[in-house]
Design an enzyme around this catalytic site. Structure first.
Site, PDB file in Angstrom:
ATOM      1  CE  LYS A   1      33.450  54.622  23.773  1.00 37.82           C
ATOM      2  NZ  LYS A   1      32.902  55.939  23.414  1.00 37.82           N
TER       3      LYS A   1
ATOM      4  CB  CYS B   1      42.958  56.193  12.110  1.00 38.90           C
ATOM      5  SG  CYS B   1      41.476  55.663  11.260  1.00 38.90           S
TER       6      CYS B   1
ATOM      7  CG  HIS C   1      39.767  58.490  16.321  1.00 43.07           C
ATOM      8  ND1 HIS C   1      41.059  58.865  16.002  1.00 43.07           N
ATOM      9  CD2 HIS C   1      39.514  57.365  15.596  1.00 43.07           C
ATOM     10  CE1 HIS C   1      41.554  57.993  15.120  1.00 43.07           C
ATOM     11  NE2 HIS C   1      40.644  57.093  14.856  1.00 43.07           N
TER      12      HIS C   1
ATOM     13  CB  ILE D   1      31.958  61.100  13.989  1.00 42.11           C
ATOM     14  CG1 ILE D   1      32.053  59.713  13.342  1.00 42.11           C
ATOM     15  CG2 ILE D   1      32.105  62.204  12.953  1.00 42.11           C
ATOM     16  CD1 ILE D   1      30.890  59.392  12.407  1.00 42.11           C
TER      17      ILE D   1
END
Lengths: 377, 134
Positions: A323, A78, A327, A204
């Site tokens: 959030k 990530c 992401h 997602i």
């Protein structure tokens, strides 16, 4: 930094990696006065695990008309995006190239959650964690439970983070989740891995973001408002959680921050606005503490006191953060740097915080691979 | 996960017998074993077997599980501190989620963790269960 571009984070079923990457990269090119990048650095995590696609550098360079130029993919789970920026920076700073394009790209929405969960879990230790079926959320949940136990942090106080992120994202046209939530909604949302609930977790989504970096001489020709990369730092921690000396001491963030602050000649209190990594609410707390914005174990208290909102110093995640902005894992670090550059230039299309000094902190795994990048107007 | 016989065979010491590396210079033990001591960078390490009893440091009940683990949901995963202070990541078994407490005493047991399809390799590893008192 002479140009930035990004796509809205969304379920882009109609766009493949080529078209999504191109949308962001061409916007970044159009944000400059005729940039001609000599190399392309791509930040991405899961093209290999989800799409059976390696050689991503060629895919992106060719898609944006840069066939022939050097290209590579940087992977740090990530944290891929931030690491791609660090590599792009070093290619320019070393003098190898006078202009480099950095593109973060991730597509996650084509597969069911269980498949994406398995792909994301590859950020953790395959032989000793993932083999037990551990998800990324579960590993973060182990840290969150320990944090609440050691520091007496209240569950409802930690829920203030996602509430603030959703509030900020309402104003960001590029954000994936543009709606408000309440503390009660966070505490009522389904449990993913106890004590982490759905509304503690980043969604997602698909997205791409791009930057164009140039040497100082060239930058003045390519942009009227170039943003200076004043500090870059990287850090790592053990791949597995159990062997870490202290699960609540994010050494990769501390190491990366120390380097970036020293290079920029600043201290944490000098930062006006920052985009920090908050894949889960607990990640936000460790990021705030690792960056030195709060003492270890105190960040949840600062949330209770209403800190880090737009206008505070530092303002954290005016984009809505992982959030609520979203992401798209390997692209996130590039989004953050692009957003901070726009904050300093004054043309971010969401909440404007302004300021002289900005910071972007991106991490892969459970604060396993971290970059901190300091920007100056 | 795609498992091969050699991959599973290589990890037999650490997965079945809880083998760790102990640094002969600073004396610290780390699991899984590593060629270099992460604390003092010494290469002077030896393989030792860890104690099979310990206490729960932190745990989670995981409801959203990766592809291939659906039949086992929810999973109870934990970090256990063994009697010599070394910590390991593992699964808790033979226990209900609401019975787990920080500091709960547990002991190692060998269990199946994963089947790679109908005809693939079956992976076994150490899990932990509560020590029944009385």
């Amino acid at each position: 930094m002479v140009g930035v571009g990004m796509t809205k984070i969304d379920r882009h079923y109609d766009k493949d990696m080529r078209s999504l990457a191109a949308e962001a990269a061409l916007k970044a090119l159009d944000d400059t006065k005729g940039a001609d990048p000599k190399a392309v650095v791509v930040g991405n995590m899961m093209s290999s695990s989800l799409y059976q696609q390696d050689s991503l550098g060629a895919l992106v360079a060719d898609a944006i008309g840069l066939r022939g130029r050097g290209a590579l993919k940087v992977e740090a789970s990530c944290g891929s995006g931030g690491h791609a920026v660090a590599v792009g920076y070093s290619l320019v700073a070393s003098g190898l190239y006078d202009q480099v394009m950095v593109v973060g790209i991730e597509k996650m929405c084509d597969y069911p959650t269980s498949v994406v969960t398995a792909g994301l879990a590859q950020a953790a230790d395959a032989e000793y964690e993932v083999v037990y079926g551990a998800s990324f959320a579960a590993l973060n949940a182990l840290v969150m439970r320990l944090y609440m136990s050691r520091y007496g942090a209240k569950r409802e106080s930690i829920a203030l983070w996602p509430v603030m992120m959703h509030e900020n994202a309402v104003h960001n046209p590029y954000a994936q989740l543009r709606f408000r939530v309440t503390v009660e909604a966070v505490l009522r949302s389904p449990v993913i891995a106890d004590p982490i609930r759905l509304l503690d977790a980043a969604p997602i989504g698909d997205g791409a973001a791009a930057l164009i970096l140039a040497s100082e001489e060239v930058a003045r020709k390519l942009s009227d408002a170039p943003v200076l990369i004043a500090g870059v730092g990287m850090g790592s921690d053990a791949l597995d959680l159990a062997s870490r000396q202290d699960l609540l001491d994010p050494i990769s963030i501390r190491y990366a921050a120390k380097q970036a602050y020293a290079m920029a000649g600043i201290e944490p209190r000098n930062v006006d606005v920052a985009e920090i990594h908050d894949a889960f609410s607990i990640t936000a707390l460790l990021s705030i503490e690792g960056l030195g914005f709060a003492e270890p174990g105190k960040s949840w208290k600062e949330l209770e006191e209403g800190r880090y909102r737009p206008g505070d110093k530092p303002s954290l995640n005016p984009s809505g953060g992982l959030k609520a902005r979203g992401h798209p894992v390997g692209a996130t670090g590039v989004y953050q740097v692009a957003e901070i550059a726009m904050q300093l230039r004054g043309d971010f299309p969401g909440i404007k915080c302004g300021g002289e000094i900005g910071l972007a902190m991106n991490t892969g795994g459970v604060a396993t691979l971290t970059t901190v990048i300091v920007l100056r107007r | 996960m795609r498992m091969s016989p050699a991959r599973v065979w290589r990890a037999r010491g650490s997965r079945y017998r809880l083998e760790a590396s102990r640094c002969k210079d600073c004396g610290r033990t780390v699991y899984p074993p590593r060629p270099v001591c992460p604390y003092c960078r010494s290469r002077n390490v030896e393989i030792v077997e860890l104690p099979r009893k310990g206490r729960v440091v932190t745990w989670t009940v995981q409801y959203t599980v990766p592809h291939g683990y659906r039949s086992k949901a929810p999973l109870i995963l934990a970090i256990v501190e063994l009697e010599n202070g070394t910590r390991v990541f593992s699964e808790l078994v033979d226990v209900e989620p609401e019975e787990i407490r920080e500091g709960m005493e547990v002991e190692a047991v060998l269990r199946k963790v994963y089947e790679d399809g109908d005809e693939g390799v079956i992976v076994y590893a150490t899990k932990f269960r509560p020590i029944k008192t009385g």
